[in-house]
Structures are given as C-alpha cells and as structure tokens.
Design a protein around this motif. Sequence first.
Motif, PDB file in Angstrom:
ATOM      1  N   ARG A  30      -8.591  -5.715  22.341  1.00 16.97           N
ATOM      2  CA  ARG A  30      -9.856  -5.497  21.622  1.00 16.97           C
ATOM      3  C   ARG A  30      -9.997  -4.018  21.284  1.00 16.97           C
ATOM      4  NH1 ARG A  30     -15.403  -8.244  23.393  1.00 16.97           N
ATOM      5  NH2 ARG A  30     -14.240  -9.944  22.366  1.00 16.97           N
ATOM      6  N   LEU A  31     -10.198  -3.738  19.995  1.00 22.13           N
ATOM      7  CA  LEU A  31     -10.510  -2.399  19.532  1.00 22.13           C
ATOM      8  C   LEU A  31     -11.999  -2.372  19.233  1.00 22.13           C
ATOM      9  CD1 LEU A  31      -7.438  -2.996  18.722  1.00 22.13           C
ATOM     10  CD2 LEU A  31      -7.716  -1.198  17.026  1.00 22.13           C
ATOM     11  N   ALA A  32     -12.731  -1.454  19.854  1.00 21.32           N
ATOM     12  CA  ALA A  32     -14.171  -1.378  19.666  1.00 21.32           C
ATOM     13  C   ALA A  32     -14.558  -0.003  19.131  1.00 21.32           C
ATOM     14  CB  ALA A  32     -14.908  -1.646  20.973  1.00 21.32           C
ATOM     15  N   ASP A  33     -15.414   0.000  18.123  1.00 25.63           N
ATOM     16  CA  ASP A  33     -15.943   1.230  17.522  1.00 25.63           C
ATOM     17  C   ASP A  33     -17.147   1.656  18.362  1.00 25.63           C
ATOM     18  OD1 ASP A  33     -17.062   3.218  15.979  1.00 25.63           O
ATOM     19  OD2 ASP A  33     -16.977   2.096  14.099  1.00 25.63           O
ATOM     20  N   VAL A  34     -16.989   2.723  19.110  1.00 22.20           N
ATOM     21  CA  VAL A  34     -18.012   3.103  20.097  1.00 22.20           C
ATOM     22  C   VAL A  34     -19.315   3.547  19.446  1.00 22.20           C
ATOM     23  CG1 VAL A  34     -18.566   4.697  21.970  1.00 22.20           C
ATOM     24  CG2 VAL A  34     -16.285   3.665  21.834  1.00 22.20           C
ATOM     25  N   TYR A 173     -16.305  -4.645  16.884  1.00 25.92           N
ATOM     26  CA  TYR A 173     -14.988  -4.789  17.506  1.00 25.92           C
ATOM     27  C   TYR A 173     -14.131  -5.776  16.733  1.00 25.92           C
ATOM     28  CZ  TYR A 173     -16.823  -9.129  19.566  1.00 25.92           C
ATOM     29  OH  TYR A 173     -17.371 -10.380  19.746  1.00 25.92           O
ATOM     30  N   VAL A 174     -12.823  -5.699  16.985  1.00 16.99           N
ATOM     31  CA  VAL A 174     -11.856  -6.628  16.426  1.00 16.99           C
ATOM     32  C   VAL A 174     -10.857  -6.964  17.519  1.00 16.99           C
ATOM     33  CG1 VAL A 174     -10.518  -4.696  15.476  1.00 16.99           C
ATOM     34  CG2 VAL A 174     -10.125  -7.003  14.608  1.00 16.99           C
ATOM     35  N   THR A 203     -14.720   7.609  18.469  1.00 14.30           N
ATOM     36  CA  THR A 203     -13.939   7.082  19.580  1.00 14.30           C
ATOM     37  C   THR A 203     -13.703   5.582  19.401  1.00 14.30           C
ATOM     38  OG1 THR A 203     -14.751   8.741  21.135  1.00 14.30           O
ATOM     39  CG2 THR A 203     -13.946   6.671  22.080  1.00 14.30           C
ATOM     40  N   VAL A 204     -12.480   5.142  19.717  1.00 17.39           N
ATOM     41  CA  VAL A 204     -12.139   3.724  19.721  1.00 17.39           C
ATOM     42  C   VAL A 204     -11.817   3.319  21.154  1.00 17.39           C
ATOM     43  CG1 VAL A 204     -10.502   1.973  18.932  1.00 17.39           C
ATOM     44  CG2 VAL A 204     -11.287   3.758  17.353  1.00 17.39           C
ATOM     45  N   HIS A 205     -12.518   2.312  21.646  1.00 18.79           N
ATOM     46  CA  HIS A 205     -12.307   1.839  23.010  1.00 18.79           C
ATOM     47  C   HIS A 205     -11.343   0.658  22.993  1.00 18.79           C
ATOM     48  CE1 HIS A 205     -13.260  -0.230  26.827  1.00 18.79           C
ATOM     49  NE2 HIS A 205     -13.457   0.986  27.275  1.00 18.79           N
ATOM     50  N   LEU A 206     -10.286   0.737  23.799  1.00 18.02           N
ATOM     51  CA  LEU A 206      -9.304  -0.329  23.895  1.00 18.02           C
ATOM     52  C   LEU A 206      -9.536  -1.134  25.174  1.00 18.02           C
ATOM     53  CD1 LEU A 206      -6.024   1.635  23.000  1.00 18.02           C
ATOM     54  CD2 LEU A 206      -7.664   0.551  21.447  1.00 18.02           C
ATOM     55  N   ALA A 207      -9.418  -2.457  25.063  1.00 16.01           N
ATOM     56  CA  ALA A 207      -9.524  -3.323  26.238  1.00 16.01           C
ATOM     57  C   ALA A 207      -8.541  -4.475  26.067  1.00 16.01           C
ATOM     58  CB  ALA A 207     -10.940  -3.864  26.396  1.00 16.01           C
ATOM     59  N   ALA A 208      -7.721  -4.726  27.080  1.00 17.29           N
ATOM     60  CA  ALA A 208      -6.731  -5.802  27.036  1.00 17.29           C
ATOM     61  C   ALA A 208      -7.135  -6.907  27.999  1.00 17.29           C
ATOM     62  CB  ALA A 208      -5.348  -5.266  27.396  1.00 17.29           C
TER      63      ALA A 208
END
Length: 243
Positions: A30-34, A173-174, A203-208
């Motif tokens: 998941r890429l999230a636009d903070v 997010y995507v 900032t882009v937040h990454l979550a796997a």
Amino acid sequence: MNQENISLWEEPIPGGCHWSGILRRGITLRLADVSGNANAAVLFFNQEEKLERYNMADTLKAQHTFHLTRGHACYSDMGRIFCCITADTVGWHDTVCGLSDRTLIQQKYGITRYQEHRNQMYRNGLDGMLIELGKWGLGMRDIVANINFFSKVTANDAGELTFHRNHSKAGSYVDLSFEMDTLVVLSTAPHPLDTNTTYQPGTVHLAAFTTSSAAASECKQIAENLRGLHNTHRFYPPCGGAL
C-alpha cells in the motif's frame, strides 16, 4: 486462523527521497499519500531476471487505457503481470510523463547542495532512481517509462498535457498486489509537470501485508489480464506440477 491481510512492515518515505525492495507474490504493498499532492515514481523488475521490467506500452494497450486505477494490472515486457491494482482511492495515476531530473528541478526551484543544505537539498526523480538501481547492479540503461502514482495528467485533442494539482488528497492510497517476485524502485521527488512553484514533495507511506483472496481477483475483469495472469503463473509452476 485468518491468514489474510496480515501486516508485515511499514515505512515512511519522505518527499524527495527514494526506496527499493523486493515484494514477493502474495504480498500487497500500500502506497499512501500522507499530506496530499505526493508523487511516487515507480519501476518494476523481475527479481529473478532483472532484464524483464515494467513495460508502459504493453500495460496501456492491453487494457485500452491512458492511466491506471483499480482493476488494472502492471505488465512486464514478457507479457507477465507484476502486480494488480486492487484498491485505489485516487482514481487516476499518470503513466506517460517520466521522471524529473537535475536540470528541471534546478530551473524550477533553484540550486541547493548537500554541503549547505544537507537533507533539505532539492532531490530529483532520476538521480533517486539511479541511486536505488545501483544497489541491485542496475543503472541508466534500466530507466524506462515509469508510473507516477498519485499524479494526474490529461491530454487534449492537440496532444498537450495538463497536470492536475490537488488531485491526490491527504490519506489517499493505492494497493499493489503482487503476482511476481518483484524488485520495486521508487522515488518521491516531484512530478516533472508539477505546477507548484515551491519545492514541497510529499511523504509516501509504505505498508506491506498479505493479499486477501478477494483482492486477488480484482484485475480479472479485463480479458487480457486473464492471459497475463496465466503467463505469470506458468513462470511459477508448483514443485513437480505440470505447466
């Protein structure tokens, strides 16, 4: 025990910075636009054979589209699918505008150097990508047309491109659900057509996390994607199984 959507790791990537890593099949990133108006320039490579990489032309023509959103797949130049977009609160991601480079950033925002500005220096997308590619034995020849997640660019009848600022909102997010073991290379430098006169990459937040069975079927609504998934699954036959 429910083994779906198990969180694996999280990491914020500050605006202007860069990141790379391996995402295994069965994992969703998941890429999230903070804070809104972020840009995530992304390239994909086959982790086992890095000469196989994301192909913009095949991705667009196979799905009859100019942009990417939920239900679309990201194709390699071998007709296989790196990942499917299984969730998307943004609705439009740019596929054609490429990366910012040093000259562009200097012309738009001025010159800053690490010696004086340290981590506040103005970074560009191309240099960030090259730094990450170098960690995996790759370089300039491996730079191909990339995806700019969170950015929207449209074309008029004359072919003129327009950048839509304020397209991505804070918290957007995507989700990218991977079908191949994939090297992901990412830069959060500004989009090359960004109209902001101030250097303010987000900032882009990454979550796997593990991919759910429901998400895994998202890109099967497009007929060509069924063939792409078949090609991909043949690349990973079960041990002792037939192709």
